[in-house]
Design a protein around this motif. Structure first.
Motif, PDB file in Angstrom:
ATOM      1  N   GLU A 158       1.424 -28.389  -3.884  1.00  0.00           N
ATOM      2  CA  GLU A 158       0.010 -28.745  -3.843  1.00  0.00           C
ATOM      3  C   GLU A 158      -0.149 -30.219  -3.494  1.00  0.00           C
ATOM      4  O   GLU A 158      -1.007 -30.595  -2.676  1.00  0.00           O
ATOM      5  N   MET A 159       0.671 -31.060  -4.091  1.00  0.00           N
ATOM      6  CA  MET A 159       0.632 -32.478  -3.758  1.00  0.00           C
ATOM      7  C   MET A 159       0.962 -32.699  -2.289  1.00  0.00           C
ATOM      8  O   MET A 159       0.318 -33.499  -1.607  1.00  0.00           O
ATOM      9  N   TYR A 160       1.979 -32.012  -1.790  1.00  0.00           N
ATOM     10  CA  TYR A 160       2.408 -32.162  -0.400  1.00  0.00           C
ATOM     11  C   TYR A 160       1.257 -31.852   0.558  1.00  0.00           C
ATOM     12  O   TYR A 160       0.990 -32.611   1.491  1.00  0.00           O
ATOM     13  N   ARG A 161       0.564 -30.743   0.308  1.00  0.00           N
ATOM     14  CA  ARG A 161      -0.550 -30.360   1.188  1.00  0.00           C
ATOM     15  C   ARG A 161      -1.665 -31.404   1.141  1.00  0.00           C
ATOM     16  O   ARG A 161      -2.251 -31.763   2.175  1.00  0.00           O
ATOM     17  N   ASN A 162      -1.953 -31.911  -0.046  1.00  0.00           N
ATOM     18  CA  ASN A 162      -3.026 -32.894  -0.173  1.00  0.00           C
ATOM     19  C   ASN A 162      -2.648 -34.238   0.435  1.00  0.00           C
ATOM     20  O   ASN A 162      -3.486 -34.919   1.038  1.00  0.00           O
ATOM     21  N   ILE A 163      -1.387 -34.639   0.281  1.00  0.00           N
ATOM     22  CA  ILE A 163      -0.926 -35.876   0.927  1.00  0.00           C
ATOM     23  C   ILE A 163      -1.051 -35.748   2.439  1.00  0.00           C
ATOM     24  O   ILE A 163      -1.542 -36.663   3.122  1.00  0.00           O
ATOM     25  N   LYS A 164      -0.617 -34.621   2.966  1.00  0.00           N
ATOM     26  CA  LYS A 164      -0.667 -34.399   4.416  1.00  0.00           C
ATOM     27  C   LYS A 164      -2.102 -34.455   4.924  1.00  0.00           C
ATOM     28  O   LYS A 164      -2.394 -35.076   5.961  1.00  0.00           O
ATOM     29  N   LYS A 165      -3.015 -33.864   4.168  1.00  0.00           N
ATOM     30  CA  LYS A 165      -4.426 -33.867   4.552  1.00  0.00           C
ATOM     31  C   LYS A 165      -4.984 -35.286   4.552  1.00  0.00           C
ATOM     32  O   LYS A 165      -5.697 -35.686   5.486  1.00  0.00           O
ATOM     33  N   ARG A 166      -4.647 -36.062   3.536  1.00  0.00           N
ATOM     34  CA  ARG A 166      -5.139 -37.441   3.454  1.00  0.00           C
ATOM     35  C   ARG A 166      -4.583 -38.300   4.586  1.00  0.00           C
ATOM     36  O   ARG A 166      -5.292 -39.143   5.152  1.00  0.00           O
TER      37      ARG A 166
END
Length: 438
Positions: A158-166
């Motif tokens: 979940e963190m990975y996806r959100n970091i990528k989005k940011r």
């Protein structure tokens, strides 16, 4: 490098890890009262100055203890590995409870001892560096596979996806060194390559699908080698947002430590994907990092250099207020622990992959300098004096974070031990038994 040298080197690194580095940190770095880790020590390691907990370092400690818990039985006993896993659990629980600021899993940059988020400066935002998020996600991924904790890996995902989005939206900060407008910083694809590789390896260790991470790994190292490496095979730290070289001070400096660290990131990632095509270019980039970064008068790597070698230079108009400009101007001649630790592993790893004797020769020079200069001469304290002046004298100053951080040393010692043991396996040699900690 013959078998006797390989065995001697592995024995040396094991002993150094167990008798010089780990006794400094264990058990004192473990916060028994609040969870997490303590590391705001003086550079000499004799005094704890603060109980503040920088998220950047908390994630790194979690990764280290998780990795130590998975070392081979002949390196550490089951009892020691169980203790390491317990130390990792303390960090994982602390971070999971305290580090997140919102549902998007953005991390605070700093906490007080109890885990309450706090700004670095009274008017600064709490989520002031996405690098903190990267290190927490990597720590969670490593802990997930060490503890066989699928829920923790889901949190890392979940963190990975959100970091990528940011990153894609440009909604992130990079304290303490903001990225100047119109530029891209090598550190972003570099650390994203490292995180995607961690996710790839941990997913495989848990028996999960990891194709997406493999695609990202290739994307990141292709970006670095295509856009940040110039025609002379030198890796630049900043380029324009349209991937052009920059003819001013910040576009012309290089960070030899980042180069050496990123090259083994690239070689590891490419190796996971069965891509051998990057090895020749990576070897040339490493040699050039040594050519432009090594101090011919005193030995060791300068922290920052011009891409042709020597003191950073170039047009500075309008850059004087940039924090990265000031960092380079004030610290370029310093010799820091982490580039030398990264250089040891990167050059030896590339040597074993390529058989290029020049890489081995440079590795030996780095080895001689590193262990003559950085280990603390006070054996009662141990660890390394992490910052040195150009001539090798200790320098009690802050570079980046006000912490003493063992991440680069311990990670590379573990990797060096693994690498040298792999060479012995290939030769069909029996490994030595564990060397006890003092």
């Amino acid at each position: 490098m013959d078998i006797a040298e390989i065995q001697d080197a592995e024995r040396f690194y094991r002993k150094h890890l167990k008798e010089v580095i780990l006794p400094f940190w264990i058990p004192d770095c473990i916060d028994q009262d609040f969870g997490g880790y303590l590391n705001c020590y003086t550079n000499a390691g004799k005094e704890l100055l603060s109980y503040h907990k920088f998220t950047w370092s908390q994630g790194r400690f979690l990764w280290l203890f998780s990795e130590l818990s998975m070392c081979e039985d002949s390196v550490f006993s089951d009892e020691k590995k169980s203790k390491f896993l317990g130390f990792a659990e303390s960090g994982a629980d602390f971070l999971r409870k305290h580090v997140f600021l919102n549902e998007d899993k953005e991390c605070t940059y700093m906490m007080d001892r109890a885990g309450n988020p706090m700004p670095v400066e009274p008017d600064s935002v709490l989520s002031s560096s996405i690098y903190a998020d990267f290190f927490v996600a990597a720590g969670f991924a490593k802990y997930a596979v060490a503890a066989k904790d699928h829920k923790m890996f889901e949190l890392a995902e979940e963190m990975y996806r959100n970091i990528k989005k940011r990153i894609e939206q440009g909604k992130y900060l990079t304290l303490p060194y903001p990225i100047p407008k119109g530029l891209r910083m090598h550190g972003i694809p570099m650390i994203f390559l490292n995180l995607s590789t961690e996710m790839y390896v941990s997913a495989a260790g848990l028996g999960l699908e990891n194709e997406t991470y493999g695609q990202d790994m290739r994307l990141f190292y292709t970006d670095i080698l295509t856009n940040f490496v110039d025609g002379d095979h030198v890796l630049r730290e900043m380029i324009t947002t349209d991937n052009s070289l920059v003819d001013h001070y910040l576009g012309e400096y290089c960070n030899p430590g980042h180069t050496m660290e990123d090259i083994w990131f690239i070689l590891k990632a490419a190796g996971c994907l069965g891509d051998q095509s990057v090895l020749p270019l990576c070897s040339e980039i490493l040699k050039n990092a040594y050519r432009i970064g090594w101090d011919k008068d005193y030995g060791g790597f300068r922290l920052f250099v011009h891409h042709e070698g020597g003191i950073p230079r170039g047009t500075t108009a309008g850059l004087e207020k940039e924090p990265m400009f000031r960092q380079i101007e004030e610290n370029h001649d310093n010799k820091l622990w982490w580039p030398h630790s990264e250089g040891l592993y990167s050059f030896l790893y590339a040597y074993f992959l390529s058989g290029d004797e020049e890489l081995l020769t440079i590795y030996k020079k780095i080895f001689d300098y590193t262990f003559a200069v950085f280990p603390n001469r006070d054996s009662r304290v141990g660890e390394w004096i992490q910052i040195r002046q150009r001539d090798g004298r200790p320098d009690d100053k802050i570079v980046a974070l006000p912490v003493k951080d063992p991440y680069h040393i311990i990670r590379n010692l573990i990797l060096l031990i693994q690498l040298l043991r792999e060479q012995q396996d290939k030769a069909g040699l029996k490994r030595e038994e564990e060397i006890p900690c003092r």
